[in-house]
Design a protein around this motif. Structure first.
Motif, mmCIF file in Angstrom:
data_model
loop_
_atom_site.group_PDB
_atom_site.id
_atom_site.type_symbol
_atom_site.label_atom_id
_atom_site.label_comp_id
_atom_site.label_asym_id
_atom_site.label_seq_id
_atom_site.Cartn_x
_atom_site.Cartn_y
_atom_site.Cartn_z
ATOM 1 N N LEU A 56 0.851 -1.189 0.000
ATOM 2 C CA LEU A 56 0.000 0.000 0.000
ATOM 3 C C LEU A 56 0.888 1.241 0.000
ATOM 4 N N VAL A 57 0.693 2.093 -1.001
ATOM 5 C CA VAL A 57 1.492 3.302 -1.159
ATOM 6 C C VAL A 57 0.550 4.501 -1.226
ATOM 7 N N PHE A 58 0.685 5.434 -0.290
ATOM 8 C CA PHE A 58 -0.100 6.665 -0.293
ATOM 9 C C PHE A 58 0.670 7.757 -1.031
ATOM 10 N N THR A 59 -0.069 8.597 -1.761
ATOM 11 C CA THR A 59 0.547 9.738 -2.424
ATOM 12 C C THR A 59 -0.213 11.016 -2.082
ATOM 13 N N ALA A 60 0.518 12.123 -2.143
ATOM 14 C CA ALA A 60 -0.071 13.457 -2.026
ATOM 15 C C ALA A 60 0.756 14.394 -2.888
ATOM 16 N N HIS A 61 0.211 15.557 -3.153
ATOM 17 C CA HIS A 61 0.893 16.529 -4.002
ATOM 18 C C HIS A 61 2.145 17.037 -3.292
ATOM 19 N N SER A 62 3.279 16.924 -3.960
ATOM 20 C CA SER A 62 4.508 17.477 -3.394
ATOM 21 C C SER A 62 4.443 18.998 -3.370
ATOM 22 N N VAL A 63 5.184 19.582 -2.456
ATOM 23 C CA VAL A 63 5.345 21.037 -2.361
ATOM 24 C C VAL A 63 6.820 21.320 -2.118
ATOM 25 N N PRO A 64 7.280 22.543 -2.374
ATOM 26 C CA PRO A 64 8.669 22.869 -2.047
ATOM 27 C C PRO A 64 8.957 22.604 -0.572
ATOM 28 N N SER A 65 10.123 22.076 -0.279
ATOM 29 C CA SER A 65 10.474 21.764 1.104
ATOM 30 C C SER A 65 10.378 22.991 1.999
ATOM 31 N N ALA A 66 10.749 24.149 1.455
ATOM 32 C CA ALA A 66 10.661 25.388 2.249
ATOM 33 C C ALA A 66 9.219 25.727 2.570
ATOM 34 N N ALA A 67 8.299 25.468 1.620
ATOM 35 C CA ALA A 67 6.887 25.732 1.882
ATOM 36 C C ALA A 67 6.373 24.824 2.988
ATOM 37 N N ASP A 68 6.831 23.574 3.008
ATOM 38 C CA ASP A 68 6.396 22.673 4.069
ATOM 39 C C ASP A 68 6.953 23.115 5.425
ATOM 40 N N ARG A 69 8.192 23.608 5.430
ATOM 41 C CA ARG A 69 8.749 24.121 6.701
ATOM 42 C C ARG A 69 7.915 25.283 7.221
ATOM 43 N N ASN A 70 7.355 26.091 6.317
ATOM 44 C CA ASN A 70 6.560 27.252 6.713
ATOM 45 C C ASN A 70 5.118 26.899 7.077
ATOM 46 N N ALA A 71 4.722 25.666 6.865
ATOM 47 C CA ALA A 71 3.324 25.287 7.051
ATOM 48 C C ALA A 71 3.014 25.124 8.533
ATOM 49 N N GLY A 72 2.194 26.031 9.057
ATOM 50 C CA GLY A 72 1.836 26.006 10.466
ATOM 51 C C GLY A 72 2.532 27.101 11.239
ATOM 52 N N PRO A 73 2.033 27.407 12.428
ATOM 53 C CA PRO A 73 2.670 28.441 13.243
ATOM 54 C C PRO A 73 4.127 28.091 13.526
#
Length: 353
Positions: free
Chosen positions: A180-197
């Motif tokens: 079983l392999v889940f996928t989601a849309h990739s985003v820039p690593s920097a954008a993920d670091r910024n995600a959330g307070p």
């Protein structure tokens, strides 16, 4: 019985997609404006759309969803007209909000077709709402975005049933051993670091996706699974979340895996990034590797997903704690323990070359 509620309409707010070949390039330019996406990458994506007649499934799927949501609103006692607007293509949200004002709408709930935190999945929808209200000016309706829902029982249950149904499609010889392999849309690593307070460490998007995958796997009775990413774009020198699904299939094949069930947990409907990146590119890769491949359905056409919308509205109106299965933070509102910090999920400045 019709309930007395302060909302007088519902706006379904989505990403948008082209509905004829001439729309494709202008649509993609809207999506990628300011992101430094090379022209040759746009050319390649144009070709992807042309494999489907220059039409994205997303608008048609959203119109189908709206029909089901209208039925569920009536069944829930919520007498609300439903409007449809997009960020990137017609019907543009600015035009929809202008029509809402003309129709006398004053206070609408907004259901975004993204379950996630982060910039593009949450904060940008708040920006869409603000931009549309500003463009309409005086008399624009108040628009209240409903919360994120990646771990709502209705969503998790729909995905889990889709995983079970997908497994049943595999040959009996590989069904029980399928990975079983889940996928989601990739985003820039920097954008993920910024995600959330920032005070909570960021990475909210990837944390939420990982939690959703864990919840769906558990509901489907699967103990071990993988989470990978898909649909990256932008300059190749900019790091994005990885591994990519096709690269991961290579790794699995090298380990002797003979079958995969791919669940696009990051997507609520079978739009182009599902039917091209998974049903076409990933499926072709699996065929090349001699692996059995089956893709689980998304929840958008499941009646439970339509029921989610009045459930979120009623939760909001009653001031109830969010109904959810996970523990990762929720953002996107200022009530019911769901909040956005002023500085959370900021956009990332992207290089132009």
């Amino acid at each position: 019985m019709t309930l007395d509620v302060p909302f007088d309409a519902l706006l379904v707010l989505s990403f948008g997609g082209p509905e004829k070949p001439d729309d494709v390039r202008p649509f993609l330019e809207n999506v990628t404006r300011g992101r430094g996406v090379p022209p040759e990458r746009l050319d390649a994506v144009v070709e992807h759309y042309m494999h489907f007649g220059g039409v994205s499934p997303i608008n048609a799927l959203n119109r189908e969803l709206i029909g089901r949501v209208e039925d569920e609103l009536v069944a829930s006692g919520l007498d609300l007209p439903v409007y449809f607007g997009n960020r990137n293509w017609h019907p543009m949200v600015e035009d929809t909000v202008a029509q809402m004002r003309a129709d006398g709408i004053r206070n609408a709930a907004v259901f975004a077709t993204s379950a996630w935190g982060g910039y593009s999945g949450c904060r940008q929808y708040h920006e869409d709402i603000a931009r549309a209200r500003e463009s309409v000016g005086a008399g624009a309706p108040v628009l209240t975005k409903l919360r994120q829902y990646f771990d709502h029982p209705l969503v998790v249950g729909a995905f889990a049933d889709a995983v079970r149904a997908a497994r049943a499609e595999l040959p009996a010889t590989t069904r029980e051993q399928a990975r079983l392999v889940f996928t989601a849309h990739s985003v820039p690593s920097a954008a993920d670091r910024n995600a959330g307070p920032p005070a909570e460490g960021g990475h909210l998007y990837s944390r939420q996706v990982a939690e959703a995958a864990k919840l769906v796997a558990a509901e489907a009775g699967v103990d071990d699974f993988d989470l990978v990413w898909q649909s990256r774009s932008g300059p190749p020198q900019v790091p994005w979340l990885d591994p990519d699904i096709c690269d991961h299939l290579d790794v699995l094949s090298g380990k002797g895996v003979r079958a995969v069930i791919v669940c696009p947990v990051g997507f609520v409907s079978d739009h182009l990034e599902v039917v091209w990146d998974l049903d076409t590119e990933a499926k072709d890769k699996a065929d090349e590797l001699g692996m059995d491949f089956v893709r689980a359905g998304t929840p958008g056409r499941d009646r439970r997903f339509a029921r989610l919308v009045p459930a979120l509205i009623q939760e909001r109106l009653a001031g109830q704690a969010p109904v959810r299965l996970g523990v990762e933070p929720l953002l996107g509102s200022t009530e019911n323990g769901v909040r956005c910090a002023v500085d959370c999920c900021a956009a990332v400045t992207r290089p132009t070359r």
